[in-house]
Design a protein around this motif. Structure first.
Motif, PDB file in Angstrom:
ATOM      1  N   PHE A 171     -10.151  11.856 -11.177  1.00  0.00           N
ATOM      2  CA  PHE A 171      -9.085  12.844 -11.022  1.00  0.00           C
ATOM      3  C   PHE A 171      -9.293  13.691  -9.766  1.00  0.00           C
ATOM      4  CE2 PHE A 171      -8.222  12.845 -15.875  1.00  0.00           C
ATOM      5  CZ  PHE A 171      -7.397  11.737 -15.725  1.00  0.00           C
ATOM      6  N   LEU A 172     -10.532  13.960  -9.415  1.00  0.00           N
ATOM      7  CA  LEU A 172     -10.819  14.692  -8.175  1.00  0.00           C
ATOM      8  C   LEU A 172     -10.403  13.874  -6.962  1.00  0.00           C
ATOM      9  CD1 LEU A 172     -12.129  16.964  -6.505  1.00  0.00           C
ATOM     10  CD2 LEU A 172     -14.347  15.859  -6.901  1.00  0.00           C
ATOM     11  N   LEU A 173     -10.792  12.602  -6.929  1.00  0.00           N
ATOM     12  CA  LEU A 173     -10.424  11.720  -5.820  1.00  0.00           C
ATOM     13  C   LEU A 173      -8.912  11.605  -5.693  1.00  0.00           C
ATOM     14  CD1 LEU A 173     -13.026   8.926  -6.617  1.00  0.00           C
ATOM     15  CD2 LEU A 173     -13.050  10.288  -4.542  1.00  0.00           C
TER      16      LEU A 173
ATOM     17  N   ASP B 253       0.800  -1.207   0.000  1.00  0.00           N
ATOM     18  CA  ASP B 253       0.000   0.000   0.000  1.00  0.00           C
ATOM     19  C   ASP B 253       0.839   1.266   0.000  1.00  0.00           C
ATOM     20  OD1 ASP B 253      -2.248  -1.436  -0.082  1.00  0.00           O
ATOM     21  OD2 ASP B 253      -2.880  -1.045   1.990  1.00  0.00           O
ATOM     22  N   GLY B 254       2.057   1.192   0.497  1.00  0.00           N
ATOM     23  CA  GLY B 254       2.843   2.408   0.606  1.00  0.00           C
ATOM     24  C   GLY B 254       3.505   2.856  -0.679  1.00  0.00           C
ATOM     25  N   TYR B 255       3.430   2.044  -1.732  1.00  0.00           N
ATOM     26  CA  TYR B 255       4.125   2.379  -2.972  1.00  0.00           C
ATOM     27  C   TYR B 255       3.466   3.550  -3.676  1.00  0.00           C
ATOM     28  CZ  TYR B 255       5.777   2.011  -7.758  1.00  0.00           C
ATOM     29  OH  TYR B 255       6.292   2.292  -8.998  1.00  0.00           O
TER      30      TYR B 255
ATOM     31  N   ASN C 234      -1.205  -0.920  -9.915  1.00  0.00           N
ATOM     32  CA  ASN C 234      -0.941  -0.449  -8.566  1.00  0.00           C
ATOM     33  C   ASN C 234      -2.115   0.402  -8.096  1.00  0.00           C
ATOM     34  OD1 ASN C 234       0.160   0.405  -6.173  1.00  0.00           O
ATOM     35  ND2 ASN C 234       1.321   2.055  -7.129  1.00  0.00           N
ATOM     36  N   PHE C 235      -3.137  -0.244  -7.545  1.00  0.00           N
ATOM     37  CA  PHE C 235      -4.345   0.469  -7.151  1.00  0.00           C
ATOM     38  C   PHE C 235      -4.120   1.366  -5.952  1.00  0.00           C
ATOM     39  CE2 PHE C 235      -8.470  -1.385  -8.924  1.00  0.00           C
ATOM     40  CZ  PHE C 235      -7.909  -1.541 -10.173  1.00  0.00           C
ATOM     41  N   SER C 236      -2.999   1.221  -5.245  1.00  0.00           N
ATOM     42  CA  SER C 236      -2.764   2.032  -4.055  1.00  0.00           C
ATOM     43  C   SER C 236      -1.917   3.258  -4.335  1.00  0.00           C
ATOM     44  CB  SER C 236      -2.074   1.178  -2.968  1.00  0.00           C
ATOM     45  OG  SER C 236      -2.921   0.141  -2.566  1.00  0.00           O
ATOM     46  N   GLY C 237      -1.330   3.354  -5.522  1.00  0.00           N
ATOM     47  CA  GLY C 237      -0.495   4.493  -5.856  1.00  0.00           C
ATOM     48  C   GLY C 237      -1.302   5.603  -6.482  1.00  0.00           C
ATOM     49  N   ALA C 238      -0.784   6.835  -6.394  1.00  0.00           N
ATOM     50  CA  ALA C 238      -1.459   7.979  -7.000  1.00  0.00           C
ATOM     51  C   ALA C 238      -1.334   7.919  -8.516  1.00  0.00           C
ATOM     52  CB  ALA C 238      -0.864   9.273  -6.467  1.00  0.00           C
TER      53      ALA C 238
ATOM     54  N   ARG D  87      -7.541   3.687  -4.573  1.00  0.00           N
ATOM     55  CA  ARG D  87      -8.193   2.511  -5.159  1.00  0.00           C
ATOM     56  C   ARG D  87      -9.456   2.916  -5.927  1.00  0.00           C
ATOM     57  NH1 ARG D  87      -6.660  -0.019  -0.089  1.00  0.00           N
ATOM     58  NH2 ARG D  87      -5.247  -1.761  -0.447  1.00  0.00           N
ATOM     59  N   LEU D  88     -10.250   3.786  -5.313  1.00  0.00           N
ATOM     60  CA  LEU D  88     -11.495   4.196  -5.954  1.00  0.00           C
ATOM     61  C   LEU D  88     -11.214   4.980  -7.236  1.00  0.00           C
ATOM     62  CD1 LEU D  88     -14.526   4.381  -6.053  1.00  0.00           C
ATOM     63  CD2 LEU D  88     -14.439   6.281  -4.418  1.00  0.00           C
ATOM     64  N   ALA D  89     -10.206   5.835  -7.217  1.00  0.00           N
ATOM     65  CA  ALA D  89      -9.849   6.604  -8.412  1.00  0.00           C
ATOM     66  C   ALA D  89      -9.426   5.677  -9.547  1.00  0.00           C
ATOM     67  CB  ALA D  89      -8.733   7.602  -8.081  1.00  0.00           C
TER      68      ALA D  89
END
Length: 477
Positions: free
Chosen positions: A202-204, A39-41, A72-76, A265-267
């Motif tokens: 993009f907002l999330l 998750d930290g990636y 990578n669902f946890s990365g921006a 993840r949602l984004a």
């Protein structure tokens, strides 16, 4: 992963074939794949994204940078945003309120919505929120004119860091041409809802690190007074329980609350399936795949739809939330607790449902003299008011016909869990209901248990519709 993407490309060509079974499999695969990703990636370039204000130059590989790292669902997501007004503060707030807005053919309610958010919040509440407006229309002249109006009317909130206006440049958007015509929607409708999914994504993505919680609103909403205080009460009451999305309105994408940690993840999720279905349908899949099976919606609603014309073609949209209340500050505290009963429970109408402010209830088979329903607090607390209602509109005889309300202290361990060894009676139920005010003035000790006792057997089943408790101090620090 290359095989998965090749399969996706093939599926886009097979438009006449049903996409739902494949979509369900793909969503499940990707979500479970993410369980194995740290998750930290975060992408190296993302560390700079909130500090940059320049526009990324267009390239022939227009969409590659947007979808490059979806595994990578946890990365921006690596997007360089335009800052149209305000800049993020270094300190995390309690709540971010996100709004996405586009140019409407008829009516514009964004300024009223922003005004309602600020006007309905106290000075102390304003310290804990930040409002982010994503102007998601590609008409830059419209955006510039609206930003000037926002800056003129809400300058002090912008200066205080409570209001940000941003835009994700058009070159970051995926293709909005040749989209799937799922559900036989007309082409312009598919384009509208697909772009809306990307707008929200993009907002999330931008809001991920601004606060601990995130609330999604639409741009034509009126807020109840002191809604943040009501939200905080609900969040406190859910401590120790798992949730993905809490709902404070039954309409659209209004009043949906998330942990900020779930926003990446949602984004990604909305971007991955942007052309498949409307955002409110995707949200149901997202919530379920993260193991929240049921809707968790609270009454009264804290937000009301106020627009008369939709952002899609200016069509009339007069939907109203009939559960909305302008003054919702009296939401109960219901401090964290464990619940026990020896009344036979019917199906899944278990004891916890009576203690929730969600629209659900406890339902048990006919109780006998001496049966009980007890609430044991995680931490002793001072209670100012207790209100308990039994029965329902469609089962008005399933009330507690004869019962007493007690409060207790001196917890002891038993085979069935902790129980209080000493109780004092506060009153008797009348017509299935009881309300006791000024409990803290009548009881000298900090309360550890609240108990309902059946004082006479009855033939009717028992519905406990709601148990509401108000504290004189925060139940936990």
């Amino acid at each position: 992963m290359r095989l998965v993407w090749k399969s996706l490309d093939k599926m886009r060509c097979l438009r006449k074939r049903s996409t739902i079974p494949f979509l369900g499999f793909l969503i499940t695969f990707l979500l479970f794949l993410n369980l194995y990703i740290e998750d930290g990636y975060v992408l190296e370039g993302d560390k700079r994204q909130l500090r940059e204000t320049s526009v990324h130059p267009p390239s022939s590989e227009r969409y590659v940078h947007t979808f490059r790292d979806l595994s990578n669902f946890s990365g921006a997501i690596n997007v360089t945003y335009r800052y149209l007004a305000g800049t993020p503060l270094n300190r995390k707030k309690f709540l971010t309120i996100g709004l996405s807005s586009v140019k409407r053919k008829r009516g514009n309610y964004l300024l009223e919505t922003i005004k309602s958010i600020f006007d309905q919040s106290s000075y102390e509440e304003l310290k804990e929120i930040v409002v982010v407006v994503h102007l998601a229309d590609f008409d830059l002249v419209w955006c510039e004119n609206l930003v000037q109006e926002i800056s003129r009317k809400f300058a002090h909130h912008i200066i205080a860091g409570r209001l940000l206006v941003i835009q994700a440049p058009e070159e970051y958007y995926p293709s909005l041409d040749g989209l799937k015509r799922n559900y036989n929607d007309p082409e312009d409708r598919v384009r509208f809802r697909s772009k809306q999914n990307v707008d929200y994504a993009f907002l999330l993505n931008f809001c991920t690190n601004l606060s601990h919680f995130y609330m999604m609103l639409e741009d034509d909403v009126r807020c109840s007074r002191n809604f943040l205080t009501a939200l905080k009460k609900v969040i406190t009451s859910r401590e120790g329980s798992y949730w993905v999305m809490l709902e404070f309105s039954k309409l659209g994408y209004i009043g949906k609350l998330y942990h900020s940690r779930d926003l990446p993840r949602l984004a990604h999720f909305l971007l991955m399936f942007y052309q498949e279905m409307p955002c409110d349908w995707l949200l149901i899949h997202f919530r379920g795949l993260l193991a929240q099976k049921d809707v968790i919606r609270f009454k009264p609603s804290l937000f009301q739809h106020m627009g008369y014309y939709s952002s899609y073609k200016g069509a009339e949209n007069k939907l109203k939330d009939d559960d909305f209340e302008e003054d919702s500050i009296d939401i109960p505290d219901n401090p964290p607790a464990s619940l026990y009963t020896n009344i036979n429970v019917f199906e899944n109408y278990d004891a916890t449902k009576a203690y929730s402010t969600v629209d659900e209830y406890f339902w048990g088979k006919p109780p006998s003299t001496g049966d009980f329903f007890v609430i044991v607090f995680n931490k002793s607390t001072k209670i100012s008011k207790i209100k308990i209602s039994t029965g329902s509109d469609d089962r008005q005889n399933d009330i507690l016909h004869h019962g007493a309300l007690e409060v207790g202290e001196k917890l002891v361990g038993t085979k069935k869990g902790k129980q209080c060894s000493s109780y004092i009676t506060l009153g008797e139920f009348k017509n299935g209901n009881i309300e006791v005010q000024d409990v803290d003035h009548k009881i000298a000790f900090d309360i550890e248990c609240v108990r309902i006792v059946v004082t006479a057997s009855q033939k009717e089943w028992l519905i406990i519709r709601s148990i509401s408790l108000w504290t004189t101090q925060p139940p936990s620090q």
